[in-house]
Design an enzyme around this catalytic site. Structure first.
Site, PDB file in Angstrom:
ATOM      1  N   HIS A 137       0.809  -1.220   0.000  1.00  0.00           N
ATOM      2  CA  HIS A 137       0.000   0.000   0.000  1.00  0.00           C
ATOM      3  C   HIS A 137       0.838   1.264   0.000  1.00  0.00           C
ATOM      4  CE1 HIS A 137      -2.646  -3.174   1.629  1.00  0.00           C
ATOM      5  NE2 HIS A 137      -3.459  -2.646   0.745  1.00  0.00           N
ATOM      6  N   GLY A 138       2.167   1.127  -0.099  1.00  0.00           N
ATOM      7  CA  GLY A 138       3.025   2.287  -0.266  1.00  0.00           C
ATOM      8  C   GLY A 138       3.501   2.992   0.984  1.00  0.00           C
TER       9      GLY A 138
END
Length: 182
Positions: free
Chosen positions: A147-148
């Protein structure tokens, strides 16, 4: 009140037998809630870090979770120390070795004075529990590709959806080259 009767004795004996019966039925259910021997064995581990040169990392398993141990380079320590506290998403250290109100300064996230180069963290992203990749991302710390979420070299969340810094478990150096986690 008169003398105890045979009926009083029967009530007392029946009550005691019932109590013993309830305890004997309930005990297996209560006993099964205790942790088993394999769980207790994992309560603490000792890790030899003598082979970790500056810039190297090691991942060990503790209580079923990955734990990142990193011997940071002087440049990584300096870069982490220079980060203004206002730039951090989570201002708390999340260090089980310190109080809950400790700030996320590099010193409070590291192994402490004289061992600032060492960082020990639970390697589960605080967003959804993924395992971040080491020495990756914009800050050369940890990067969760799911999800970064981006963490710096002190394990502090800098970007992405993760709400908190990577947690630091209870640990201590038992010698210059051995860390006891748990």
């Amino acid at each position: 009140m008169g003398e105890p009767t045979r009926r009083d004795f029967l009530y007392l004996a029946t009550g005691m037998a019932g109590a013993v019966g309830v305890v004997s039925v309930a005990w297996p259910f209560i006993d099964q809630m205790r942790p088993d021997a394999s769980t207790l064995a994992l309560a603490s581990i000792e890790v030899d870090v003598s082979s970790l040169e500056p810039g190297m990392s090691l991942t060990v398993k503790w209580r079923g979770k990955p734990v990142f141990i990193r011997n940071r380079t002087p440049e990584e320590v300096k870069a982490a120390e220079e980060v203004p506290m206002a730039d951090l998403k989570d201002p708390l250290a999340r260090n089980a070795n310190l109080g809950t109100d400790a700030t996320a300064s590099d010193l409070d996230r590291s192994a402490g004075k004289g061992k600032e180069n060492w960082i020990v963290m639970i390697g589960s992203c605080t967003h959804l529990g993924c395992v971040p990749l080491g020495q990756a991302g914009e800050y050369n710390g940890w990067f969760c590709p799911c999800h970064g979420s981006v963490y710096d070299t002190a394990g502090r969340i800098r970007k992405g959806p993760a709400p908190q810094n990577l947690a630091i478990p209870t640990y201590a150096f038992t010698s210059d080259k051995v860390i006891k986690i748990g």
